[in-house]
Structures are given as structure tokens and as C-alpha cells.
Design a protein around this motif. Structure first.
Motif, mmCIF file in Angstrom:
data_model
loop_
_atom_site.group_PDB
_atom_site.id
_atom_site.type_symbol
_atom_site.label_atom_id
_atom_site.label_comp_id
_atom_site.label_asym_id
_atom_site.label_seq_id
_atom_site.Cartn_x
_atom_site.Cartn_y
_atom_site.Cartn_z
ATOM 1 N N THR A 144 0.703 -1.283 0.065
ATOM 2 C CA THR A 144 -0.099 -0.020 0.067
ATOM 3 C C THR A 144 0.968 1.251 0.021
ATOM 4 O OG1 THR A 144 -0.048 -0.051 2.359
ATOM 5 C CG2 THR A 144 -1.808 -1.104 1.207
ATOM 6 N N MET A 163 -0.153 5.315 -7.919
ATOM 7 C CA MET A 163 -1.035 4.680 -8.700
ATOM 8 C C MET A 163 -1.612 5.257 -9.716
ATOM 9 S SD MET A 163 -2.265 1.638 -5.865
ATOM 10 C CE MET A 163 -3.079 0.727 -7.268
ATOM 11 N N GLN A 230 -6.336 2.005 -1.986
ATOM 12 C CA GLN A 230 -5.468 1.779 -3.015
ATOM 13 C C GLN A 230 -4.293 0.738 -2.474
ATOM 14 O OE1 GLN A 230 -3.494 5.334 -4.479
ATOM 15 N NE2 GLN A 230 -5.500 5.747 -5.898
#
Length: 272
Positions: A144, A163, A230
Motif C-alpha cells: 500500500t 498509482m 489503493q
């Protein structure tokens, strides 16, 4: 007696009859494997994650009938590799001894190209065997943003910086509208004072310090979905068989191009 046994064993593995027999057995075995693979792909897929030895002790042991063709494939390929090495070694030995006859240069390079392809195939099989037996695999690791982790068995650290989602941008598949089909995961690798930036994506692994990182899944898969957190899930693999495999591929292509080139020149010379 021991010397005669060694000579007979060597002659046995040099036999072209053994080559033909092994190839016929391989065809029969792979035909059986094609039938056994129907609807059973999930049985063999974990081999990429756990390695050959663990797969044999778990998955193959639990379903021996469906994996029997693969268990037979391994010794057949091993015997074919030994047979190829012995035959090629025998041919090269006689080729060196017959150099006093001074073969034409094109004919000599044509023969060497063929033997190079044979040796490359053996090295390719050895590379794959090394990958499936000696590789170190760490499957399904979650990362993460802002929480770096250390690669097991090393001082290498990896951190997820950002990301960038890649959404489905066409209108042909209605269920995929608004769905993320790929991601550019920007990673930071640290090993002491060394820092390396890399981008991980589907079918675009990252290779660093002997480790390979393969992206498996990511989240979120849909913009505005119920799970907005995410993260990425990837496999880490340390594979000592990669180098010999790529060397074998390069050697085989070199031998193939050499065979085509010198075969053409030999035919052209004979026509003249």
C-alpha cells in the motif's frame, strides 16, 4: 567390465533409434497431457507460484491420475537431453578428427550451426528445469502507498509511491465501462544509499538486484467503487534459470540463422 559398461551405456545414449523412440513417446505422452489438461489447468498453474518440488508433493500427489503424464514427461525430456548431448558430442568429436580432410568452409559452418541448435535446446531445457526447481518465490505480497516493505532474504526495500489507473476507454464491452483494466504502479527501491525508481504494470514486470516483481492484482478496479483503498498485490521471484534460458534462445537463433545462411550458400555452390 566397468569400462565396457560405460562404453555400452554411451553407445546406447548415442543411438538414433533411442532418439526416435523418445520422440514417439513424447508425442504420445503430450497427447495424453492435452486430454488431461481439459478443465484441469488450475492443477498445473500453482507450479509457477510454489515451484516444482512443492507442487509434486502437494498438487500432483493429490491428483496422481491427472498429473501422471507430466511425471512421465520429466524423465523423457531428461533422457532426450542426455541423448542429444551424447549424439552431438560424438558428431563433434568425429568432425574434429576429420579436419585433415579439409571440409569446405560452408559445409563446416552448416554442420556447426546444426550442432549449436542441438546444444541450445539442451541448455534451454536445463534453464527451465533450474527455474522450476531452484527459484525462490514469494507469492501474493500486498503493498500500500506509504508503507514500505523489505524483500524477504535481502536488504532491498520497496515502496509504492503512486498509482495511475488506466480505465477502459472503448465502448465495445459494456460491462467494462468505468472499470480500471491496468495500473502504472510507481515504485521506489532502496538498498542502502542506492535508490531506483521503476514502474510496475500488468505484463510489465520489474527486474532489480536479481529479483523479479510480477503484478497480480490491484485495487480499486472501478472508479467510485465500494472499496476505494489503493493497493497492489504482486509476486516476487528470484530465478537463476533466466540467464541460461535467454542464452539458449540466443544460441538457438544464431544456429538457425547460420543454418539457413550456409545451407543457401552450399546449395548455390552445388548448382554452379
Amino acid at each position: 567390465m566397468p569400462i565396457q559398461l560405460v562404453v555400452r551405456t554411451y553407445q546406447f545414449f548415442c543411438s538414433i533409434k533411442l532418439t526416435v523412440t523418445l520422440l514417439l513417446l513424447l508425442v504420445a505422452d503430450l497427447s495424453l497431457g492435452y486430454i488431461c489438461l481439459q478443465g484441469k489447468v488450475s492443477l498445473f498453474q500453482p507450479m509457477n507460484e510454489v515451484g516444482l518440488s512443492q507442487w509434486l508433493l502437494t498438487y500432483a500427489r493429490s491428483q496422481p491420475l491427472d498429473s501422471a503424464w507430466f511425471l512421465l514427461l520429466l524423465p523423457l525430456l531428461s533422457l532426450l537431453g542426455i541423448n542429444t548431448l551424447c549424439c552431438t558430442g560424438e558428431k563433434l568429436y568425429h568432425l574434429v578428427r576429420s579436419q585433415h580432410t579439409r571440409l569446405p568452409a560452408n559445409r563446416l559452418w552448416l554442420t556447426l550451426s546444426i550442432h549449436l541448435m542441438h546444444l541450445a535446446m539442451v541448455l534451454l531445457l536445463a534453464g527451465y528445469l533450474t527455474s522450476y526447481t531452484l527459484s525462490t518465490i514469494y507469492p501474493s505480497i500486498t503493498l500500500t502507498p506509504g508503507l514500505p516493505l523489505t524483500v524477504p532474504g535481502s536488504s532491498l526495500q520497496v515502496e509504492l509511491l503512486e498509482m495511475q489507473m488506466i480505465p477502459y476507454s472503448r465502448n465495445r464491452l459494456i460491462p467494462f465501462l468505468g472499470r480500471n483494466i491496468d495500473v502504472n504502479a510507481h515504485l521506489l527501491f532502496k538498498d542502502g544509499k542506492e535508490q531506483v525508481h521503476a514502474t510496475l504494470a500488468m505484463n510489465r514486470p520489474v527486474h532489480i538486484h536479481g529479483f523479479s516483481f510480477f503484478l497480480q492484482r490491484f485495487n480499486p478496479t472501478r472508479a467510485g467503487g465500494m472499496s476505494p483503498s489503493q493497493y497492489i498485490i504482486f509476486d516476487i521471484r528470484r530465478d537463476p534459470g533466466v540467464l541460461p534460458t535467454f542464452i539458449a534462445m540466443g544460441a538457438f537463433l544464431t544456429g538457425l540463422f547460420g543454418y539457413l545462411f550456409f545451407r543457401h550458400r552450399t546449395r548455390k555452390r552445388l548448382e554452379l
